[in-house]
Design an enzyme around this catalytic site. Structure first.
Site, PDB file in Angstrom:
ATOM      1  N   TYR A  79       0.840  -1.211   0.000  1.00 23.28           N
ATOM      2  CA  TYR A  79       0.000   0.000   0.000  1.00 23.28           C
ATOM      3  C   TYR A  79       0.877   1.264   0.000  1.00 23.28           C
ATOM      4  CZ  TYR A  79      -3.775   3.154   1.581  1.00 23.28           C
ATOM      5  OH  TYR A  79      -4.699   4.167   1.697  1.00 23.28           O
ATOM      6  N   LYS A 138       1.004   4.193  -2.861  1.00 22.99           N
ATOM      7  CA  LYS A 138       0.651   5.588  -2.575  1.00 22.99           C
ATOM      8  C   LYS A 138       1.839   6.524  -2.813  1.00 22.99           C
ATOM      9  CE  LYS A 138      -3.621   4.771  -1.596  1.00 22.99           C
ATOM     10  NZ  LYS A 138      -4.690   5.317  -2.430  1.00 22.99           N
TER      11      LYS A 138
HETATM   12  P1  NAP Z   1     -13.570   2.467   0.959  1.00 24.02           P
HETATM   13  O1  NAP Z   1     -14.549   3.012   1.920  1.00 24.02           O
HETATM   14  O2  NAP Z   1     -13.150   1.035   1.063  1.00 24.02           O
HETATM   15  O3  NAP Z   1     -14.084   2.771  -0.527  1.00 24.02           O
HETATM   16  C1  NAP Z   1     -13.321   2.360  -1.625  1.00 24.02           C
HETATM   17  C2  NAP Z   1     -14.115   2.599  -2.897  1.00 24.02           C
HETATM   18  O4  NAP Z   1     -13.267   2.206  -4.006  1.00 24.02           O
HETATM   19  C3  NAP Z   1     -15.376   1.745  -3.004  1.00 24.02           C
HETATM   20  O5  NAP Z   1     -16.388   2.493  -3.654  1.00 24.02           O
HETATM   21  C4  NAP Z   1     -14.927   0.571  -3.892  1.00 24.02           C
HETATM   22  O6  NAP Z   1     -15.991  -0.032  -4.623  1.00 24.02           O
HETATM   23  C5  NAP Z   1     -13.998   1.297  -4.831  1.00 24.02           C
HETATM   24  N1  NAP Z   1     -13.045   0.424  -5.523  1.00 24.02           N
HETATM   25  C6  NAP Z   1     -12.132  -0.423  -4.993  1.00 24.02           C
HETATM   26  N2  NAP Z   1     -11.458  -1.039  -5.971  1.00 24.02           N
HETATM   27  C7  NAP Z   1     -11.943  -0.587  -7.146  1.00 24.02           C
HETATM   28  C8  NAP Z   1     -11.680  -0.871  -8.507  1.00 24.02           C
HETATM   29  N3  NAP Z   1     -10.745  -1.743  -8.874  1.00 24.02           N
HETATM   30  N4  NAP Z   1     -12.419  -0.223  -9.449  1.00 24.02           N
HETATM   31  C9  NAP Z   1     -13.371   0.667  -9.114  1.00 24.02           C
HETATM   32  N5  NAP Z   1     -13.667   0.975  -7.826  1.00 24.02           N
HETATM   33  C10 NAP Z   1     -12.965   0.350  -6.857  1.00 24.02           C
HETATM   34  O7  NAP Z   1     -12.167   3.272   1.031  1.00 24.02           O
HETATM   35  P2  NAP Z   1     -11.841   4.766   1.533  1.00 24.02           P
HETATM   36  O8  NAP Z   1     -11.329   4.684   2.913  1.00 24.02           O
HETATM   37  O9  NAP Z   1     -12.954   5.671   1.221  1.00 24.02           O
HETATM   38  O10 NAP Z   1     -10.582   5.080   0.616  1.00 24.02           O
HETATM   39  C11 NAP Z   1     -10.692   5.819  -0.579  1.00 24.02           C
HETATM   40  C12 NAP Z   1      -9.284   6.197  -1.039  1.00 24.02           C
HETATM   41  O11 NAP Z   1      -8.643   6.965  -0.022  1.00 24.02           O
HETATM   42  C13 NAP Z   1      -8.385   4.990  -1.284  1.00 24.02           C
HETATM   43  O12 NAP Z   1      -7.536   5.243  -2.388  1.00 24.02           O
HETATM   44  C14 NAP Z   1      -7.574   4.911  -0.014  1.00 24.02           C
HETATM   45  O13 NAP Z   1      -6.336   4.267  -0.208  1.00 24.02           O
HETATM   46  C15 NAP Z   1      -7.407   6.383   0.310  1.00 24.02           C
HETATM   47  N6  NAP Z   1      -7.084   6.654   1.711  1.00 24.02           N
HETATM   48  C16 NAP Z   1      -7.935   6.291   2.705  1.00 24.02           C
HETATM   49  C17 NAP Z   1      -7.584   6.568   4.024  1.00 24.02           C
HETATM   50  C18 NAP Z   1      -8.466   6.199   5.181  1.00 24.02           C
HETATM   51  O14 NAP Z   1      -8.035   6.368   6.339  1.00 24.02           O
HETATM   52  N7  NAP Z   1      -9.678   5.726   4.970  1.00 24.02           N
HETATM   53  C19 NAP Z   1      -6.379   7.206   4.313  1.00 24.02           C
HETATM   54  C20 NAP Z   1      -5.538   7.556   3.264  1.00 24.02           C
HETATM   55  C21 NAP Z   1      -5.907   7.291   1.959  1.00 24.02           C
HETATM   56  P3  NAP Z   1     -16.828  -1.274  -3.961  1.00 24.02           P
HETATM   57  O15 NAP Z   1     -17.467  -0.733  -2.710  1.00 24.02           O
HETATM   58  O16 NAP Z   1     -17.786  -1.670  -5.011  1.00 24.02           O
HETATM   59  O17 NAP Z   1     -15.807  -2.340  -3.649  1.00 24.02           O
END
Ligand code: NAP
Length: 248
Positions: free
Chosen positions: A155, A159
């Site tokens: 990861y 990133k």
């Molecule tokens: P999340 O709640 O798990 O949501 C992820 C979304 O991405 C879901 O809508 C999922 O669709 C979609 N997705 C996953 N793989 C995909 C693919 N191959 N094609 C199309 N859609 C896909 O995650 P989140 O926490 O909101 O994270 C969103 C972004 O922020 C990510 O890039 C993550 O790495 C980044 N981020 C998050 C955090 C944190 O603390 N949460 C911190 C830093 C960065 P489905 O629901 O249909 O699977």
């Protein structure tokens, strides 16, 4: 009329979590929003909420790490709207493990879903953006890509790779009035982080100067700013949204 009225935005992975909040914030500011998910669970629901805010868009279930599916997605948007102004490369996932125990397929999957997807989507929208001499590309990185996180070699590499790609592409397209920036969230409460054990959650919060987890809205405001007209002289930048976790 909002500041993004008539702008067409694609937000990958906007069925839930951060992407969902970003889609709604862009809609609130007037943008047409194309929502996307992988499983088909919720891109439609997000679009309904976009419409309830008085905007419009499309909901497209597609795996954005697959070149053919990205091409179809972008074609569908161009066919309906004839332009793409904003791309938020947000889709991402985790397969955490210590490197000694990490299967090679978990390395490949995370690099494909988190990094290659952004390369594919950006490549697909570049020509339409160049033709209009306007574009905003925002890549969802992470503090893990800046500082590294134990248990996340895959990861963190994906990133960090997004940050390198952001800066390289920013240089390639700056003269075309296309900006490319990254947002690096800290710890944000979403499905991605909900399964962390309580002792780890407590330790993480203790290290955040602002003393709290971030919200999806915190991230969405930063993305909406970078997507705006007003951010037109900012490119190749990494904007941390982390309560002060990473400084300097
Ligand atoms: P999340 O709640 O798990 O949501 C992820 C979304 O991405 C879901 O809508 C999922 O669709 C979609 N997705 C996953 N793989 C995909 C693919 N191959 N094609 C199309 N859609 C896909 O995650 P989140 O926490 O909101 O994270 C969103 C972004 O922020 C990510 O890039 C993550 O790495 C980044 N981020 C998050 C955090 C944190 O603390 N949460 C911190 C830093 C960065 P489905 O629901 O249909 O699977």
């Amino acid at each position: 009329m909002g500041e993004l009225t008539d702008r067409v935005a694609i937000v990958t992975g906007s069925g839930q979590g951060i992407g969902h909040a970003v889609a709604l914030e862009l809609a609130r500011r007037g943008a047409i929003v194309v929502t996307n998910d992988l499983s088909g669970c919720c891109a439609d629901d997000t679009l309904e909420e976009v419409r309830a805010l008085g905007s419009d868009g499309l909901a497209i279930t597609a795996d954005v790490s697959d070149a053919a599916q990205v091409e179809s997605l972008v074609d569908a948007v161009l066919e309906k709207y004839g332009r793409i102004d904003i791309l938020v490369n947000n889709a991402g996932t985790t397969r955490d493990n210590l490197m000694v125990r990490m299967p090679e397929e978990d390395w490949d999957l995370i690099l494909r879903v988190n990094l290659k997807s952004a390369w594919l989507c950006s490549k697909a929208v570049l020509r339409p953006m160049m033709r209009k001499r306007y574009g905003r590309i925002i890549n969802m990185s992470s503090v893990s890509g800046i500082a590294g996180q134990a248990g996340q070699t895959n990861y963190s590499a994906s990133k960090a790779g997004l940050i390198g790609m952001t800066k390289a592409l920013a240089r390639e397209v700056a003269s075309r009035n296309i900006t490319v920036n990254a947002v690096a969230p800290g710890f944000i409460k979403t499905k991605l982080t909900e399964n962390l054990p309580q002792d780890i959650l407590d330790t993480l919060v203790a290290n955040i100067p602002m003393g709290r987890w971030g919200t999806v809205e915190d991230v969405s405001y930063a993305v909406a700013f970078l997507a705006s007209e007003q951010a037109g002289y900012i490119t190749g930048h990494v904007l941390s949204v982390d309560g002060g976790l990473i400084m300097g």
